[in-house]
Design an enzyme around this catalytic site. Structure first.
Site, mmCIF file in Angstrom:
data_model
loop_
_atom_site.group_PDB
_atom_site.id
_atom_site.type_symbol
_atom_site.label_atom_id
_atom_site.label_comp_id
_atom_site.label_asym_id
_atom_site.label_seq_id
_atom_site.Cartn_x
_atom_site.Cartn_y
_atom_site.Cartn_z
ATOM 1 N N TYR A 1 11.643 -2.380 16.731
ATOM 2 C CA TYR A 1 11.268 -2.491 15.315
ATOM 3 C C TYR A 1 10.319 -3.677 15.126
ATOM 4 C CZ TYR A 1 11.616 -4.046 10.467
ATOM 5 O OH TYR A 1 11.307 -4.488 9.203
ATOM 6 N N LYS B 1 6.118 -4.086 13.924
ATOM 7 C CA LYS B 1 5.568 -4.962 12.868
ATOM 8 C C LYS B 1 4.472 -5.859 13.449
ATOM 9 C CE LYS B 1 7.986 -3.546 9.415
ATOM 10 N NZ LYS B 1 7.335 -2.761 8.383
ATOM 11 N N SER C 1 7.523 -8.700 8.308
ATOM 12 C CA SER C 1 8.889 -9.228 8.316
ATOM 13 C C SER C 1 8.945 -10.540 9.076
ATOM 14 C CB SER C 1 9.780 -8.196 9.013
ATOM 15 O OG SER C 1 11.021 -8.757 9.333
HETATM 16 P P1 NAD Z 1 13.534 1.629 2.635
HETATM 17 O O1 NAD Z 1 13.972 2.434 3.804
HETATM 18 O O2 NAD Z 1 14.437 1.514 1.473
HETATM 19 O O3 NAD Z 1 12.121 2.172 2.118
HETATM 20 C C1 NAD Z 1 11.180 2.768 2.965
HETATM 21 C C2 NAD Z 1 10.671 4.032 2.281
HETATM 22 O O4 NAD Z 1 9.701 4.640 3.116
HETATM 23 C C3 NAD Z 1 11.768 5.068 2.047
HETATM 24 O O5 NAD Z 1 11.693 5.546 0.721
HETATM 25 C C4 NAD Z 1 11.447 6.173 3.049
HETATM 26 O O6 NAD Z 1 11.840 7.463 2.576
HETATM 27 C C5 NAD Z 1 9.950 6.037 3.189
HETATM 28 N N1 NAD Z 1 9.403 6.490 4.476
HETATM 29 C C6 NAD Z 1 9.837 6.184 5.720
HETATM 30 N N2 NAD Z 1 9.052 6.761 6.639
HETATM 31 C C7 NAD Z 1 8.085 7.434 5.962
HETATM 32 C C8 NAD Z 1 6.989 8.203 6.347
HETATM 33 N N3 NAD Z 1 6.716 8.445 7.626
HETATM 34 N N4 NAD Z 1 6.195 8.746 5.387
HETATM 35 C C9 NAD Z 1 6.465 8.533 4.071
HETATM 36 N N5 NAD Z 1 7.492 7.814 3.647
HETATM 37 C C10 NAD Z 1 8.299 7.259 4.583
HETATM 38 O O7 NAD Z 1 13.149 0.194 3.200
HETATM 39 P P2 NAD Z 1 12.805 -1.145 2.419
HETATM 40 O O8 NAD Z 1 13.931 -2.087 2.621
HETATM 41 O O9 NAD Z 1 12.333 -0.847 1.069
HETATM 42 O O10 NAD Z 1 11.614 -1.673 3.321
HETATM 43 C C11 NAD Z 1 10.258 -1.435 2.992
HETATM 44 C C12 NAD Z 1 9.380 -2.047 4.069
HETATM 45 O O11 NAD Z 1 9.660 -3.443 4.152
HETATM 46 C C13 NAD Z 1 9.607 -1.474 5.466
HETATM 47 O O12 NAD Z 1 8.360 -1.365 6.103
HETATM 48 C C14 NAD Z 1 10.458 -2.522 6.140
HETATM 49 O O13 NAD Z 1 10.272 -2.553 7.535
HETATM 50 C C15 NAD Z 1 9.936 -3.806 5.499
HETATM 51 N N6 NAD Z 1 10.913 -4.893 5.517
HETATM 52 C C16 NAD Z 1 12.143 -4.691 4.961
HETATM 53 C C17 NAD Z 1 13.078 -5.709 5.014
HETATM 54 C C18 NAD Z 1 14.455 -5.508 4.429
HETATM 55 O O14 NAD Z 1 15.349 -6.275 4.770
HETATM 56 N N7 NAD Z 1 14.692 -4.547 3.556
HETATM 57 C C19 NAD Z 1 12.764 -6.935 5.612
HETATM 58 C C20 NAD Z 1 11.506 -7.108 6.144
HETATM 59 C C21 NAD Z 1 10.566 -6.073 6.107
HETATM 60 C C1 UD1 Z 2 18.007 -8.338 9.789
HETATM 61 C C2 UD1 Z 2 17.200 -7.650 10.853
HETATM 62 C C3 UD1 Z 2 15.818 -8.278 10.935
HETATM 63 C C4 UD1 Z 2 15.133 -8.280 9.570
HETATM 64 C C5 UD1 Z 2 16.038 -9.022 8.591
HETATM 65 C C6 UD1 Z 2 15.468 -9.037 7.197
HETATM 66 C C7 UD1 Z 2 18.936 -6.962 12.448
HETATM 67 C C8 UD1 Z 2 19.561 -7.225 13.770
HETATM 68 N N1 UD1 Z 2 17.912 -7.782 12.106
HETATM 69 O O1 UD1 Z 2 18.276 -9.617 10.264
HETATM 70 O O2 UD1 Z 2 15.004 -7.564 11.832
HETATM 71 O O3 UD1 Z 2 13.881 -8.919 9.639
HETATM 72 O O4 UD1 Z 2 17.324 -8.365 8.547
HETATM 73 O O5 UD1 Z 2 15.758 -7.867 6.554
HETATM 74 O O6 UD1 Z 2 19.311 -6.046 11.720
HETATM 75 N N2 UD1 Z 2 26.292 -10.494 9.282
HETATM 76 C C9 UD1 Z 2 27.660 -10.464 9.416
HETATM 77 N N3 UD1 Z 2 28.304 -9.287 9.218
HETATM 78 C C10 UD1 Z 2 27.652 -8.126 8.904
HETATM 79 C C11 UD1 Z 2 26.239 -8.158 8.762
HETATM 80 C C12 UD1 Z 2 25.591 -9.358 8.973
HETATM 81 O O7 UD1 Z 2 28.288 -11.479 9.706
HETATM 82 O O8 UD1 Z 2 28.300 -7.076 8.765
HETATM 83 C C13 UD1 Z 2 25.570 -11.781 9.456
HETATM 84 C C14 UD1 Z 2 24.552 -11.795 10.575
HETATM 85 O O9 UD1 Z 2 25.134 -12.176 11.794
HETATM 86 C C15 UD1 Z 2 23.546 -12.821 10.044
HETATM 87 C C16 UD1 Z 2 23.614 -12.645 8.520
HETATM 88 O O10 UD1 Z 2 24.856 -12.008 8.268
HETATM 89 O O11 UD1 Z 2 23.982 -14.119 10.344
HETATM 90 C C17 UD1 Z 2 22.496 -11.775 7.967
HETATM 91 O O12 UD1 Z 2 22.460 -10.550 8.682
HETATM 92 P P1 UD1 Z 2 21.466 -9.348 8.256
HETATM 93 O O13 UD1 Z 2 21.633 -9.062 6.818
HETATM 94 O O14 UD1 Z 2 21.683 -8.233 9.219
HETATM 95 O O15 UD1 Z 2 20.008 -9.976 8.423
HETATM 96 P P2 UD1 Z 2 19.293 -10.635 9.706
HETATM 97 O O16 UD1 Z 2 20.247 -10.875 10.797
HETATM 98 O O17 UD1 Z 2 18.534 -11.808 9.222
#
Ligand code: NAD
Ligand code: UD1
Length: 339
Positions: A152, A156, A128
């Site tokens: 968190y 990572k 991330s």
């Molecule tokens: P998500 O929660 O939708 O998907 C994660 C999946 O992993 C879920 O289906 C959950 O049931 C499964 N899971 C969790 N713990 C588990 C375990 N111990 N064993 C087996 N399965 C397990 O999340 P996502 O948004 O799809 O994110 C996927 C990955 O990408 C995560 O590692 C997250 O940290 C990373 N990531 C997500 C974002 C984002 O904004 N969505 C941003 C940066 C990084």
């Molecule tokens: C979040 C995660 C970060 C992750 C990233 C990508 C948090 C604190 N950080 O950050 O670890 O890497 O997503 O998935 O959760 N906002 C509002 N109102 C809301 C929600 C968000 O104004 O109800 C604003 C926030 O202040 C920010 C922007 O929207 O400026 C995006 O927020 P968000 O979607 O939570 O993403 P990140 O802050 O980038």
């Protein structure tokens, strides 16, 4: 990895995993999903089969269960793993750090043990932009210093470091850490997308809830940042572009050994109010909002330098902000009507 190879996706039923499963199946890979469904639903599998017309193997299990994981790797003749499974809510990680260390770090070590026993050396890890901490400069490239501002983010960062050590110890390892910026949007079918069980933490799913009338208004966390309209700016990337990035990453692993970290972002930032306006266009209704205090720990601006992905993976984000919003809205409407 060559087409036809079998790929195991830990956390494959989740938001990013399910979209990646579609892209990999469409590209001719065999896909096995390994998930404990702690943050996803079994119904995803049927939707994946409807979208692709293909079968997916499913193993219900926890990544911390090394024996089940190793069996799955062997039984499905896996060539490479994409490791999505983990917990991802920043606020929750501050309250329950040990759960995050256990699920994310211990879970990854368990996966590495299972892969070692099964003789698998190819791994793509979901990292991330959070590993960059407070930005020192923009756009953020992969040489930007890394740090963690919450448990968190620390998981990572630690996992990336463990993987780098592993690659140094064994020259046959092929490890790619993909640093996602802000994934949003949904598959064009509207059958899969992001619909958290609880009140969403992230902006786009929150806006979608307001648009569908399930929440009264959006709280905009601060309008006094040093940005053009005062609200926070982020690099939002369409989840299908992100999924394509994983396909490009897998193909890249075929010709590269060692450890590498690559940003997956668009290189462009949009403010909260720009996102609100774009979503209003997509759904054809107003999104009421109120300006509130800043959210603790938030930064003003964050966007990627995305050149390395283009140079090394031949990948870049193609989809527009409009497509991000229309696909998210289509998914939300379907989710609401089938609830
Ligand atoms: P998500 O929660 O939708 O998907 C994660 C999946 O992993 C879920 O289906 C959950 O049931 C499964 N899971 C969790 N713990 C588990 C375990 N111990 N064993 C087996 N399965 C397990 O999340 P996502 O948004 O799809 O994110 C996927 C990955 O990408 C995560 O590692 C997250 O940290 C990373 N990531 C997500 C974002 C984002 O904004 N969505 C941003 C940066 C990084
Ligand atoms: C979040 C995660 C970060 C992750 C990233 C990508 C948090 C604190 N950080 O950050 O670890 O890497 O997503 O998935 O959760 N906002 C509002 N109102 C809301 C929600 C968000 O104004 O109800 C604003 C926030 O202040 C920010 C922007 O929207 O400026 C995006 O927020 P968000 O979607 O939570 O993403 P990140 O802050 O980038």
């Amino acid at each position: 990895m060559q087409k036809g190879n079998n790929i195991l996706l830990t956390g494959g039923a989740g938001y990013i995993g399910s979209h990646t499963a579609v892209v990999l199946a469409d590209a001719g890979y065999g896909v096995t999903l390994y998930d404990n469904f702690s943050n996803s639903s079994r119904s995803v599998i049927q939707n994946l089969q409807t979208i692709t017309g293909q079968r997916f193997n499913l193993v219900e299990g926890d990544v911390r269960d090394t024996a089940t994981l190793e069996r799955a790797l062997r039984e499905h003749d896996i060539e490479a793993v994409i490791h999505f499974a983990g917990l991802k809510a920043v606020g929750e990680s501050v309250e329950k750090p040990v759960e995050y260390f256990d699920n994310n770090v211990v879970g990854t070590v368990s996966l590495l043990k299972a892969m070692h026993c099964a003789g698998i050396r190819n791994l793509v890890f979901s990292s991330s932009a959070t590993v960059y901490g407070q930005p020192h400069y923009l756009p953020i490239d992969e040489s930007h210093p890394t740090s963690a501002t919450n448990p968190y983010g620390r998981t990572k960062l630690h996992i990336e470091e463990l993987l780098a050590d592993l690659a140094r110890s064994d020259s046959s390892q092929r490890i790619l850490c993909l640093r996602y910026f802000n994934p949003v949007g949904a598959h064009e079918s509207g059958l899969i997308g992001e619909d958290p069980n609880d009140i969403p933490n992230n902006l786009m799913p929150y806006i979608a809830r307001v648009a569908s009338g399930r929440l009264p208004h959006l709280n905009v966390f601060g309008d006094d940042y040093d940005t053009p309209d005062g609200t926070g700016v982020r690099d939002y990337i369409h989840v299908m572009d992100l999924a394509d990035g994983h396909l490009a990453g897998l193909m890249h692993l075929q010709k590269s050994t060692g450890w590498q970290a690559i940003n997956l972002g668009t290189g462009k930032g949009f403010s909260v109010l720009e996102m609100v306006r774009a979503f209003e266009q997509a759904c054809g209704r107003p999104i009421p909002y109120q300006i509130t205090d800043r959210r603790a720990g938030d930064i003003a601006t964050c966007y990627a330098k995305a050149d390395k992905a283009w140079q090394h993976l031949g990948w870049r984000a193609e989809r527009t902000l409009e497509e991000m919003c229309t696909s998210a809205w289509r998914f939300t409407q379907r989710a609401v009507s089938s609830a």
